[in-house]
Motif scaffolding. Structure first.
Motif, PDB file in Angstrom:
ATOM      1  N   PRO A   1      21.097  -1.442   2.753  1.00 44.34           N
ATOM      2  CA  PRO A   1      21.176  -0.238   3.130  1.00 44.34           C
ATOM      3  C   PRO A   1      19.570   0.273   3.620  1.00 44.34           C
ATOM      4  N   VAL A   2      19.266   1.149   4.471  1.00 47.40           N
ATOM      5  CA  VAL A   2      18.112   1.764   4.659  1.00 47.40           C
ATOM      6  C   VAL A   2      18.073   3.471   4.106  1.00 47.40           C
ATOM      7  N   MET A   3      17.196   3.371   3.018  1.00 45.53           N
ATOM      8  CA  MET A   3      17.266   4.640   2.016  1.00 45.53           C
ATOM      9  C   MET A   3      16.249   5.381   2.073  1.00 45.53           C
ATOM     10  N   PRO A   4      16.367   6.636   1.889  1.00 44.69           N
ATOM     11  CA  PRO A   4      15.082   7.762   1.934  1.00 44.69           C
ATOM     12  C   PRO A   4      14.270   7.192   0.621  1.00 44.69           C
ATOM     13  N   TYR A   5      14.822   6.590  -0.449  1.00 47.69           N
ATOM     14  CA  TYR A   5      14.062   6.390  -1.618  1.00 47.69           C
ATOM     15  C   TYR A   5      13.070   5.474  -1.272  1.00 47.69           C
ATOM     16  N   ASP A   6      13.330   4.452  -0.366  1.00 47.16           N
ATOM     17  CA  ASP A   6      12.297   3.626   0.122  1.00 47.16           C
ATOM     18  C   ASP A   6      11.120   4.217   0.548  1.00 47.16           C
ATOM     19  N   VAL A   7      11.360   4.978   1.798  1.00 47.88           N
ATOM     20  CA  VAL A   7      10.343   5.868   2.598  1.00 47.88           C
ATOM     21  C   VAL A   7       9.410   6.450   1.352  1.00 47.88           C
TER      22      VAL A   7
ATOM     23  N   ARG B   1       8.597   6.796 -10.161  1.00 49.63           N
ATOM     24  CA  ARG B   1       8.968   5.423  -9.992  1.00 49.63           C
ATOM     25  C   ARG B   1       7.507   4.696 -10.046  1.00 49.63           C
ATOM     26  N   PRO B   2       6.801   4.494 -11.046  1.00 48.86           N
ATOM     27  CA  PRO B   2       5.615   3.892 -10.794  1.00 48.86           C
ATOM     28  C   PRO B   2       5.895   2.542 -10.984  1.00 48.86           C
ATOM     29  N   VAL B   3       5.237   1.775  -9.786  1.00 46.00           N
ATOM     30  CA  VAL B   3       5.328   0.410  -9.445  1.00 46.00           C
ATOM     31  C   VAL B   3       4.056  -0.369  -9.343  1.00 46.00           C
TER      32      VAL B   3
ATOM     33  N   THR C   1       5.305   5.873   0.651  1.00 46.82           N
ATOM     34  CA  THR C   1       4.295   7.130   1.164  1.00 46.82           C
ATOM     35  C   THR C   1       3.573   7.246  -0.328  1.00 46.82           C
ATOM     36  N   GLY C   2       4.029   6.920  -1.507  1.00 49.36           N
ATOM     37  CA  GLY C   2       3.528   7.342  -2.817  1.00 49.36           C
ATOM     38  C   GLY C   2       4.229   8.518  -3.141  1.00 49.36           C
ATOM     39  N   GLN C   3       5.237   9.260  -2.688  1.00 49.18           N
ATOM     40  CA  GLN C   3       5.784  10.581  -3.206  1.00 49.18           C
ATOM     41  C   GLN C   3       6.462   9.994  -4.431  1.00 49.18           C
ATOM     42  N   LEU C   4       6.763   9.011  -5.007  1.00 48.24           N
ATOM     43  CA  LEU C   4       7.604   8.912  -6.120  1.00 48.24           C
ATOM     44  C   LEU C   4       6.681   8.171  -7.231  1.00 48.24           C
TER      45      LEU C   4
ATOM     46  N   SER D   1       0.795  -1.487   0.116  1.00 45.17           N
ATOM     47  CA  SER D   1       0.013  -0.094   0.071  1.00 45.17           C
ATOM     48  C   SER D   1       0.914   1.219  -0.027  1.00 45.17           C
ATOM     49  N   TYR D   2       0.312   2.597  -0.048  1.00 43.25           N
ATOM     50  CA  TYR D   2       0.840   3.688   0.100  1.00 43.25           C
ATOM     51  C   TYR D   2       0.752   4.482   1.303  1.00 43.25           C
ATOM     52  N   GLN D   3       0.535   3.437   2.514  1.00 43.85           N
ATOM     53  CA  GLN D   3       0.130   3.876   3.942  1.00 43.85           C
ATOM     54  C   GLN D   3       1.491   3.909   4.761  1.00 43.85           C
TER      55      GLN D   3
END
Length: 309
Positions: free
Chosen positions: A38-44, A55-57, A48-51, A8-10
């Motif tokens: 590695p824990v990356m901001p990209y994942d967060v 990055r459509p997934v 949360t749906g900001q990408l 989800s994007y929760q």
């Protein structure tokens, strides 16, 4: 095996730890037993749906991008010398899982003797981004750069790379990270939790700002103090410069396998040092991502897997 799943994007607290079948070994495949991711901001941002646009997934997905691990099985077209060797790499299909199948040879790199696997893993999303920023900046020896977000996983490498290139560095970070930034090679440390005006007099000459923090407000303040200094950002896709003559460039991309090998060699020689803020078991991924967002960075947070006693 278990994997960290986003369905989800929760956000962070909606992540799930679920069983996942291992894919079948292919001729070009390498099965890796994961030790670190590695824990990356990209994942967060993805969670949360900001990408969504960048990055459509199609959910659900396995979270994560980079990994460090041990090769346990190789396909018919891969070299058996890889067996039981420590490797790092990127896995676009998601790396936060106990085992993974790497199928693209250039994205898998052996770790040289003398480099810990944990240290090598910090290059993914850290040292590689710093190397890209340095190359895109086109700075020359003797010039001065100001870095925002300097104590994070990218900034701690970038300060060291700039030092090796004889480029003067002003590092912006929290006051609790002042000693770390000086240790890495920053010639001046500006702490954002104190007045910037007193720390950056009008006589301060800066050739470029490299933005790793992604704060438009901070960039506005710096522009007021430094003038129309060009900004190169790895954190903000867009920024409305306060001055019409001010150049802004967003940088994103990958480096070549030979560049990763060079970075690994610098770790082996001791000319670069990996900064690891914390190691947490992968089952504590939610805690790790919250700490990434809420604590003042001091390098990279790593998730651990299959750790030997």
């Amino acid at each position: 095996m278990q994997a960290i799943i986003q369905d989800s994007y929760q956000g962070i607290d909606a992540l799930k730890l679920l069983p996942r079948a291992l894919p079948a070994l292919t001729p070009l495949g390498v099965r890796v037993e994961t030790r670190y991711t590695p824990v990356m901001p990209y994942d967060v941002l993805t969670e949360t749906g900001q990408l969504k646009q960048q990055r459509p997934v199609r959910l659900p997905i396995v979270v994560g991008y980079g990994f460090g691990g041990i090769v346990r099985e190789v396909g018919q077209l891969r070299h058996t010398q890889l067996l039981n060797h420590a490797v790092i790499g990127v896995h676009p299909a998601g790396s936060h899982q106990e085992q993974l199948l790497s199928t693209f040879p250039p994205l898998l790199l052996p770790v040289p003797e003398g480099v810990s696997l944990a240290a090598a893993t910090t290059l993914i999303g850290g040292g590689d981004a710093a190397y890209l920023a340095l190359k895109k900046s086109r700075l020359h020896a003797g010039e001065t750069v100001l870095i925002t977000g300097a104590s994070g996983s990218v900034g701690t490498y970038l300060i060291q790379l700039l030092r090796l290139a004889d480029i003067h560095t002003i590092a912006v970070g929290h006051s609790s990270r002042r000693d770390l930034l000086r240790h890495l090679g920053a010639e001046q440390v500006v702490v954002y939790d104190q007045s910037l005006t007193a720390q950056l007099p009008s006589s301060t000459a800066v050739n470029q700002v490299i933005d790793l923090a992604g704060s438009p407000q901070l960039l506005d303040q710096l522009t007021e103090l430094l003038g129309a200094v060009p900004i190169l950002s790895l954190a903000l896709p867009t920024y409305h410069a306060r001055l019409p003559q001010q150049a802004f460039t967003f940088v994103s991309g990958a480096i070549m396998p030979k560049d990763y090998r060079w970075l690994l060699q610098q770790l082996a020689q001791g000319t670069l040092q990996a900064m690891i803020q914390e190691r947490l078991p992968f089952t504590a991924v939610k805690l790790a991502q919250h700490r990434l967002q809420e604590q003042h960075a001091a390098g990279r947070i790593l998730l651990t897997y299959n750790q030997e006693a």
